[in-house]
Scaffold this active site. Structure first.
Site, PDB file in Angstrom:
ATOM      1  N   GLY A 122      -4.413   9.475 -14.447  1.00 51.14           N
ATOM      2  CA  GLY A 122      -4.031  10.855 -14.112  1.00 51.14           C
ATOM      3  C   GLY A 122      -3.536  11.611 -15.342  1.00 51.14           C
ATOM      4  O   GLY A 122      -2.894  11.036 -16.216  1.00 51.14           O
ATOM      5  N   LYS A 148      -1.211  13.673 -15.290  1.00 55.89           N
ATOM      6  CA  LYS A 148       0.234  13.910 -15.251  1.00 55.89           C
ATOM      7  C   LYS A 148       0.903  13.173 -16.418  1.00 55.89           C
ATOM      8  O   LYS A 148       1.805  13.670 -17.046  1.00 55.89           O
ATOM      9  CB  LYS A 148       0.865  13.464 -13.928  1.00 55.89           C
ATOM     10  CG  LYS A 148       2.343  13.854 -13.880  1.00 55.89           C
ATOM     11  CD  LYS A 148       2.982  13.559 -12.564  1.00 55.89           C
ATOM     12  CE  LYS A 148       3.328  12.110 -12.436  1.00 55.89           C
ATOM     13  NZ  LYS A 148       4.397  11.671 -13.360  1.00 55.89           N
ATOM     14  N   ASP A 149       0.393  11.966 -16.679  1.00 60.45           N
ATOM     15  CA  ASP A 149       0.876  11.214 -17.839  1.00 60.45           C
ATOM     16  C   ASP A 149      -0.117  11.454 -18.975  1.00 60.45           C
ATOM     17  O   ASP A 149      -0.826  10.543 -19.403  1.00 60.45           O
ATOM     18  CB  ASP A 149       0.963   9.725 -17.495  1.00 60.45           C
ATOM     19  CG  ASP A 149       1.956   9.477 -16.376  1.00 60.45           C
ATOM     20  OD1 ASP A 149       3.152   9.645 -16.613  1.00 60.45           O
ATOM     21  OD2 ASP A 149       1.525   9.155 -15.246  1.00 60.45           O
ATOM     22  N   ALA A 162       3.329   2.303  -4.920  1.00 59.52           N
ATOM     23  CA  ALA A 162       3.914   3.492  -4.268  1.00 59.52           C
ATOM     24  C   ALA A 162       2.860   4.603  -4.296  1.00 59.52           C
ATOM     25  O   ALA A 162       3.101   5.710  -4.794  1.00 59.52           O
ATOM     26  CB  ALA A 162       5.217   3.915  -4.935  1.00 59.52           C
ATOM     27  N   HIS A 211      -2.929   9.137  -6.760  1.00 56.51           N
ATOM     28  CA  HIS A 211      -3.607   7.846  -6.967  1.00 56.51           C
ATOM     29  C   HIS A 211      -4.904   7.791  -6.166  1.00 56.51           C
ATOM     30  O   HIS A 211      -5.934   7.322  -6.652  1.00 56.51           O
ATOM     31  CB  HIS A 211      -2.731   6.679  -6.471  1.00 56.51           C
ATOM     32  CG  HIS A 211      -1.478   6.459  -7.237  1.00 56.51           C
ATOM     33  ND1 HIS A 211      -0.236   6.635  -6.678  1.00 56.51           N
ATOM     34  CD2 HIS A 211      -1.268   6.053  -8.508  1.00 56.51           C
ATOM     35  CE1 HIS A 211       0.692   6.336  -7.569  1.00 56.51           C
ATOM     36  NE2 HIS A 211       0.104   5.989  -8.691  1.00 56.51           N
ATOM     37  N   GLN A 238       0.198   9.353 -22.093  1.00 55.35           N
ATOM     38  CA  GLN A 238      -0.294   7.992 -21.810  1.00 55.35           C
ATOM     39  C   GLN A 238      -1.824   7.957 -21.872  1.00 55.35           C
ATOM     40  O   GLN A 238      -2.426   7.046 -22.449  1.00 55.35           O
ATOM     41  CB  GLN A 238       0.198   7.551 -20.432  1.00 55.35           C
ATOM     42  CG  GLN A 238      -0.480   6.295 -19.906  1.00 55.35           C
ATOM     43  CD  GLN A 238       0.120   5.822 -18.603  1.00 55.35           C
ATOM     44  OE1 GLN A 238       1.147   5.191 -18.591  1.00 55.35           O
ATOM     45  NE2 GLN A 238      -0.536   6.107 -17.482  1.00 55.35           N
ATOM     46  N   MET A 288       1.143   1.389 -10.569  1.00 54.20           N
ATOM     47  CA  MET A 288       2.369   0.624 -10.340  1.00 54.20           C
ATOM     48  C   MET A 288       2.741   0.714  -8.861  1.00 54.20           C
ATOM     49  O   MET A 288       3.893   0.479  -8.487  1.00 54.20           O
ATOM     50  CB  MET A 288       3.496   1.141 -11.230  1.00 54.20           C
ATOM     51  CG  MET A 288       3.155   0.963 -12.715  1.00 54.20           C
ATOM     52  SD  MET A 288       4.590   0.790 -13.793  1.00 54.20           S
ATOM     53  CE  MET A 288       5.400   2.326 -13.540  1.00 54.20           C
TER      54      MET A 288
HETATM   55  O1  PAF Z   1       0.641   5.220 -15.067  1.00 61.55           O
HETATM   56  C1  PAF Z   1       1.056   4.145 -14.585  1.00 61.55           C
HETATM   57  O2  PAF Z   1       1.246   4.016 -13.373  1.00 61.55           O
HETATM   58  C2  PAF Z   1       1.340   2.982 -15.513  1.00 61.55           C
HETATM   59  O3  PAF Z   1       1.870   3.418 -16.716  1.00 61.55           O
HETATM   60  C3  PAF Z   1       0.108   2.073 -15.736  1.00 61.55           C
HETATM   61  C4  PAF Z   1      -0.996   2.808 -16.459  1.00 61.55           C
HETATM   62  C5  PAF Z   1      -0.387   1.551 -14.407  1.00 61.55           C
HETATM   63  C6  PAF Z   1       0.513   0.878 -16.595  1.00 61.55           C
HETATM   64  O4  PAF Z   1       1.523   0.133 -16.013  1.00 61.55           O
END
Ligand code: PAF
Length: 282
Positions: free
Chosen positions: A149, A151-152, A32, A37, A155, A30
């Site tokens: 990552g 961190k999530d 930034a 990243h 997810q 997303m």
């Molecule tokens: O982890 C993120 O930055 C977001 O959740 C992703 C995977 C890019 C989906 O918008």
């Protein structure tokens, strides 16, 4: 450095590219961009013929309009950083319309219960938004491998479930959390922390490390109680949840088993900025 802003352009580019190359490594973001990243992008470059990075602040995964509005948008800076890393990286930075056309709405997913734990409990609809955008991006980019990552971590497990359930032929690689020298997990949200909160925030990782130590000898319930107490005493940081969970099901641990892997997960408010982190326990 090529930046595509529409799916038709990038899809044309990718179908031509596929005559010449074997593998595409994809890093959805997303924006930034920070060193966390960048480490994913480096992996995508090293292990593939082509690396593609998407930069898109996905509205359907935000449960709070203010949070969406304030989410940092730094496209020019992000593109410059990627260019310095490697000018052959391809960037896809679409508009909301390009992705969602006439209906900016998430699809409904079932992730076999993973979506109801932790972030799912506190951010209604969040994982439907994540599932919608990641599936859409995978359809557009058709990568061989995608990098996320840890961190999530929730997810990451949900995206693993997404590709299995929908038989999407993308290999998912989870990458270690990158931390600042004071231990704070790198996040695009860190740059919005006011100075006093930035100073306080490394407490989160300090507590995670102590919780890990305690989990060696104490029950999960006792460790959870201890962590909650530490935050009750803290003047600036407000604990939203702390959970010790099975890494596969993400369900809170009732009784430890040495056949299972566990992680501790935490969400904390530092002023109006919500920070999450986690640590492997075994
Ligand atoms: O982890 C993120 O930055 C977001 O959740 C992703 C995977 C890019 C989906 O918008």
């Amino acid at each position: 450095m090529t930046v595509f802003t529409t799916k038709s352009e990038i899809q044309n580019y990718i179908s031509a590219l596929k005559n010449d190359i074997k593998t595409i490594g994809f890093v959805p973001t997303m924006g930034a961009l920070h060193n966390g990243h960048m480490s994913l992008v480096k992996k995508a470059i090293q292990n593939n013929d082509k690396a593609i990075v998407s930069i898109f602040v996905n509205p359907t995964q935000f449960d709070n309009d203010k949070d969406l509005e304030k989410y940092p948008r730094t496209l020019d800076k992000d593109v410059s950083l990627l260019k310095v890393l490697n000018p052959n990286i391809i960037v896809y930075a679409p508009s909301v319309k390009d992705i969602y056309e006439d209906e900016t709405k998430a699809k409904e997913f079932s992730f076999d219960g993973l979506e109801f734990e932790m972030e799912g409990e506190f951010r209604t609809g969040h994982f439907n938004g994540v599932g919608t955008i990641v599936k859409r991006l995978f359809e557009i980019i058709t990568p061989n491998t995608a990098y996320f990552g840890e961190k999530d971590f929730q997810q990451l497990q949900i995206i693993r479930k997404l590709v299995t359930k929908y038989q999407i032929p993308v290999k998912i690689i989870g990458c270690k959390i990158h931390r600042e020298s004071n231990g704070l997990a790198m996040s695009s949200r860190n740059e919005r922390l006011k100075p006093e909160y930035r100073e306080a925030a490394p407490f989160i990782y300090k507590i995670l490390k102590l919780a890990k130590e305690k989990f060696g000898t104490k029950s999960a319930t006792k460790v959870v109680e201890w962590v909650e107490k530490q935050f009750e005493k803290h003047k600036l940081l407000k604990l939203e949840y702390f959970s010790i969970a099975d890494t596969e099901t993400l369900k809170p641990v009732k009784r430890k088993s040495n056949k299972k892997n566990y992680r501790a997960f935490i969400a904390v408010y530092a002023g109006d900025i919500r920070l999450i982190d986690n640590i492997a326990l075994n």
